[in-house]
Design a protein around this motif. Sequence first.
Motif, PDB file in Angstrom:
ATOM      1  N   GLY A  97       0.824  -1.210   0.000  1.00 50.43           N
ATOM      2  CA  GLY A  97       0.000   0.000   0.000  1.00 50.43           C
ATOM      3  C   GLY A  97       0.854   1.255   0.000  1.00 50.43           C
ATOM      4  O   GLY A  97       0.552   2.228  -0.707  1.00 50.43           O
ATOM      5  N   LEU A  98       1.935   1.246   0.770  1.00 52.35           N
ATOM      6  CA  LEU A  98       2.855   2.387   0.788  1.00 52.35           C
ATOM      7  C   LEU A  98       3.499   2.591  -0.578  1.00 52.35           C
ATOM      8  O   LEU A  98       3.661   3.721  -1.051  1.00 52.35           O
ATOM      9  N   VAL A  99       3.874   1.479  -1.216  1.00 54.89           N
ATOM     10  CA  VAL A  99       4.494   1.586  -2.535  1.00 54.89           C
ATOM     11  C   VAL A  99       3.490   2.108  -3.555  1.00 54.89           C
ATOM     12  O   VAL A  99       3.817   2.967  -4.393  1.00 54.89           O
ATOM     13  N   GLU A 100       2.264   1.616  -3.508  1.00 54.50           N
ATOM     14  CA  GLU A 100       1.237   2.072  -4.451  1.00 54.50           C
ATOM     15  C   GLU A 100       1.014   3.573  -4.320  1.00 54.50           C
ATOM     16  O   GLU A 100       0.878   4.284  -5.327  1.00 54.50           O
ATOM     17  N   ARG A 101       0.987   4.083  -3.092  1.00 57.61           N
ATOM     18  CA  ARG A 101       0.823   5.523  -2.898  1.00 57.61           C
ATOM     19  C   ARG A 101       2.043   6.284  -3.401  1.00 57.61           C
ATOM     20  O   ARG A 101       1.923   7.371  -3.980  1.00 57.61           O
ATOM     21  N   ALA A 102       3.228   5.695  -3.208  1.00 60.70           N
ATOM     22  CA  ALA A 102       4.449   6.344  -3.686  1.00 60.70           C
ATOM     23  C   ALA A 102       4.484   6.388  -5.211  1.00 60.70           C
ATOM     24  O   ALA A 102       4.951   7.363  -5.808  1.00 60.70           O
ATOM     25  N   VAL A 103       3.990   5.338  -5.856  1.00 62.94           N
ATOM     26  CA  VAL A 103       3.916   5.334  -7.319  1.00 62.94           C
ATOM     27  C   VAL A 103       2.928   6.395  -7.791  1.00 62.94           C
ATOM     28  O   VAL A 103       3.195   7.161  -8.731  1.00 62.94           O
ATOM     29  N   ALA A 104       1.774   6.465  -7.138  1.00 64.86           N
ATOM     30  CA  ALA A 104       0.751   7.454  -7.520  1.00 64.86           C
ATOM     31  C   ALA A 104       1.272   8.876  -7.384  1.00 64.86           C
ATOM     32  O   ALA A 104       0.883   9.765  -8.159  1.00 64.86           O
ATOM     33  N   ASP A 105       2.163   9.096  -6.424  1.00 65.68           N
ATOM     34  CA  ASP A 105       2.713  10.431  -6.194  1.00 65.68           C
ATOM     35  C   ASP A 105       4.043  10.647  -6.914  1.00 65.68           C
ATOM     36  O   ASP A 105       4.742  11.644  -6.659  1.00 65.68           O
ATOM     37  N   SER A 106       4.423   9.706  -7.789  1.00 66.61           N
ATOM     38  CA  SER A 106       5.663   9.801  -8.581  1.00 66.61           C
ATOM     39  C   SER A 106       6.922   9.831  -7.728  1.00 66.61           C
ATOM     40  O   SER A 106       7.951  10.376  -8.130  1.00 66.61           O
ATOM     41  N   VAL A 107       6.845   9.220  -6.545  1.00 66.91           N
ATOM     42  CA  VAL A 107       8.029   9.094  -5.702  1.00 66.91           C
ATOM     43  C   VAL A 107       8.938   7.994  -6.250  1.00 66.91           C
ATOM     44  O   VAL A 107      10.162   8.114  -6.250  1.00 66.91           O
ATOM     45  N   VAL A 108       8.330   6.903  -6.726  1.00 68.00           N
ATOM     46  CA  VAL A 108       9.056   5.802  -7.355  1.00 68.00           C
ATOM     47  C   VAL A 108       8.341   5.458  -8.662  1.00 68.00           C
ATOM     48  O   VAL A 108       7.188   5.843  -8.881  1.00 68.00           O
ATOM     49  N   ALA A 109       9.038   4.709  -9.518  1.00 69.00           N
ATOM     50  CA  ALA A 109       8.513   4.465 -10.866  1.00 69.00           C
ATOM     51  C   ALA A 109       7.419   3.408 -10.916  1.00 69.00           C
ATOM     52  O   ALA A 109       6.505   3.473 -11.736  1.00 69.00           O
ATOM     53  N   GLY A 110       7.541   2.369 -10.063  1.00 73.30           N
ATOM     54  CA  GLY A 110       6.524   1.325 -10.051  1.00 73.30           C
ATOM     55  C   GLY A 110       6.864   0.077 -10.839  1.00 73.30           C
ATOM     56  O   GLY A 110       6.060  -0.863 -10.902  1.00 73.30           O
ATOM     57  N   ASP A 111       8.062   0.026 -11.436  1.00 74.14           N
ATOM     58  CA  ASP A 111       8.435  -1.153 -12.240  1.00 74.14           C
ATOM     59  C   ASP A 111       8.514  -2.424 -11.392  1.00 74.14           C
ATOM     60  O   ASP A 111       8.099  -3.502 -11.838  1.00 74.14           O
ATOM     61  N   PHE A 112       9.072  -2.305 -10.199  1.00 73.82           N
ATOM     62  CA  PHE A 112       9.237  -3.490  -9.353  1.00 73.82           C
ATOM     63  C   PHE A 112       7.912  -3.890  -8.700  1.00 73.82           C
ATOM     64  O   PHE A 112       7.666  -5.070  -8.473  1.00 73.82           O
ATOM     65  N   LEU A 113       7.086  -2.921  -8.407  1.00 79.96           N
ATOM     66  CA  LEU A 113       5.741  -3.234  -7.924  1.00 79.96           C
ATOM     67  C   LEU A 113       4.978  -4.009  -8.989  1.00 79.96           C
ATOM     68  O   LEU A 113       4.328  -5.020  -8.690  1.00 79.96           O
ATOM     69  N   ALA A 114       5.063  -3.562 -10.237  1.00 84.19           N
ATOM     70  CA  ALA A 114       4.381  -4.253 -11.330  1.00 84.19           C
ATOM     71  C   ALA A 114       4.907  -5.674 -11.484  1.00 84.19           C
ATOM     72  O   ALA A 114       4.126  -6.615 -11.695  1.00 84.19           O
ATOM     73  N   ALA A 115       6.216  -5.851 -11.368  1.00 86.56           N
ATOM     74  CA  ALA A 115       6.806  -7.187 -11.495  1.00 86.56           C
ATOM     75  C   ALA A 115       6.327  -8.092 -10.372  1.00 86.56           C
ATOM     76  O   ALA A 115       5.957  -9.248 -10.597  1.00 86.56           O
ATOM     77  N   GLY A 116       6.317  -7.581  -9.142  1.00 88.57           N
ATOM     78  CA  GLY A 116       5.888  -8.387  -8.002  1.00 88.57           C
ATOM     79  C   GLY A 116       4.438  -8.811  -8.112  1.00 88.57           C
ATOM     80  O   GLY A 116       4.092  -9.974  -7.872  1.00 88.57           O
ATOM     81  N   LEU A 117       3.578  -7.879  -8.487  1.00 88.01           N
ATOM     82  CA  LEU A 117       2.157  -8.211  -8.620  1.00 88.01           C
ATOM     83  C   LEU A 117       1.912  -9.172  -9.780  1.00 88.01           C
ATOM     84  O   LEU A 117       1.036 -10.038  -9.711  1.00 88.01           O
ATOM     85  N   ALA A 118       2.713  -9.051 -10.826  1.00 88.13           N
ATOM     86  CA  ALA A 118       2.567  -9.955 -11.971  1.00 88.13           C
ATOM     87  C   ALA A 118       2.956 -11.377 -11.591  1.00 88.13           C
ATOM     88  O   ALA A 118       2.289 -12.340 -11.989  1.00 88.13           O
ATOM     89  N   VAL A 119       4.033 -11.525 -10.819  1.00 90.44           N
ATOM     90  CA  VAL A 119       4.433 -12.858 -10.362  1.00 90.44           C
ATOM     91  C   VAL A 119       3.356 -13.440  -9.458  1.00 90.44           C
ATOM     92  O   VAL A 119       2.974 -14.614  -9.584  1.00 90.44           O
ATOM     93  N   GLU A 120       2.849 -12.627  -8.551  1.00 92.79           N
ATOM     94  CA  GLU A 120       1.813 -13.097  -7.638  1.00 92.79           C
ATOM     95  C   GLU A 120       0.586 -13.573  -8.402  1.00 92.79           C
ATOM     96  O   GLU A 120      -0.004 -14.606  -8.068  1.00 92.79           O
ATOM     97  N   ALA A 121       0.216 -12.850  -9.439  1.00 90.74           N
ATOM     98  CA  ALA A 121      -0.942 -13.251 -10.244  1.00 90.74           C
ATOM     99  C   ALA A 121      -0.649 -14.536 -11.016  1.00 90.74           C
ATOM    100  O   ALA A 121      -1.528 -15.392 -11.177  1.00 90.74           O
ATOM    101  N   ALA A 122       0.604 -14.684 -11.457  1.00 96.75           N
ATOM    102  CA  ALA A 122       0.963 -15.851 -12.263  1.00 96.75           C
ATOM    103  C   ALA A 122       0.962 -17.140 -11.460  1.00 96.75           C
ATOM    104  O   ALA A 122       0.728 -18.214 -12.011  1.00 96.75           O
ATOM    105  N   ILE A 123       1.229 -17.035 -10.161  1.00100.35           N
ATOM    106  CA  ILE A 123       1.312 -18.247  -9.344  1.00100.35           C
ATOM    107  C   ILE A 123       0.180 -18.322  -8.319  1.00100.35           C
ATOM    108  O   ILE A 123       0.253 -19.082  -7.357  1.00100.35           O
ATOM    109  N   ALA A 124      -0.850 -17.519  -8.507  1.00107.26           N
ATOM    110  CA  ALA A 124      -1.998 -17.522  -7.582  1.00107.26           C
ATOM    111  C   ALA A 124      -2.505 -18.952  -7.388  1.00107.26           C
ATOM    112  O   ALA A 124      -2.469 -19.762  -8.311  1.00107.26           O
ATOM    113  N   PRO A 125      -2.933 -19.281  -6.153  1.00105.50           N
ATOM    114  CA  PRO A 125      -3.247 -18.390  -5.027  1.00105.50           C
ATOM    115  C   PRO A 125      -2.104 -18.185  -4.036  1.00105.50           C
ATOM    116  O   PRO A 125      -2.343 -17.762  -2.908  1.00105.50           O
ATOM    117  N   VAL A 126      -0.873 -18.482  -4.407  1.00107.67           N
ATOM    118  CA  VAL A 126       0.245 -18.298  -3.477  1.00107.67           C
ATOM    119  C   VAL A 126       0.536 -16.805  -3.352  1.00107.67           C
ATOM    120  O   VAL A 126       0.864 -16.149  -4.350  1.00107.67           O
TER     121      VAL A 126
END
Length: 264
Positions: free
Chosen positions: A172-201
């Motif tokens: 949640g902190l990272v998502e807010r930081a991405v929304a505020d352009s504090v960080v780019a969000g590339d690693f958040l996108a990668a993490g969420l993509a992996v989580e979706a790929a191996i769901a429900p883990v």
Amino acid sequence: MTVETGDDVRRRVADWWGTSVSRIEPGVIELRGHPIQELLGTTSLTDGIWLMLHGTLPTPRQAELLDAALVGSLDHGPHAPSIAVARMSATCGVGLNNAIANGVNVMGDVHGGAGQQCLELYTEIRDLAAAGTGHAEATRVVVQQWQARSKYLPGFGHRFHPRDPRRDPLLGLVERAVADSVVAGDFLAAGLAVEAAIAPVPMNIDGATAVIYGELGFPAPLARGLFVIARSVGILAHAWEEMQGGRRIKGPIPPDIRPTYRPA
């Protein structure tokens, strides 16, 4: 043959441990060019960690993310091997420094290294996607390669928690930081993509902190180092508590319970 002068020798010796991390001279202590007297009372430990590793002071939002990742890794109870080893060591007559060192020394690739490995995983996905392979395809390819090497995907699943309670607030902190352009969000996108790929883990603390460390620009090996820094505080607290109990030579199981004997 060139003959060295005394000045040449002194310069060569001084250059042997040349460093940009700190400057220490009589009456002078500077960390990354900042006089220590200007840091004391104005700089938090989290800010200091950032300064020592990045060479600059963080913005408040960068410090907020780093601080949250460190707090999330502080402790996981006596069943964590690093904590258990430190507590046993504390009953053997050693000092706190020895107990802490013993706990830290059992943090390897299996216990303590998943954050580094997970950040390496995310980095591979980010780089492959940036090279023109679509993000979904990059995730599929990299995850498949990692799963071919091991049945455990670092940063996902937990032997104790069905869903790690640290995941949601950290992301949640990272998502807010991405929304505020504090960080780019590339690693958040990668993490969420992996989580979706191996769901429900679900993602665990190592996966969530790897997102943060990647977004903050830390190379993967520093994810392990930062975990060790944070967990050392928990190790210290547990070792100190054990010392206050006064018990001597405390083993891994109560003395009235005998290990199962298995004849060879």
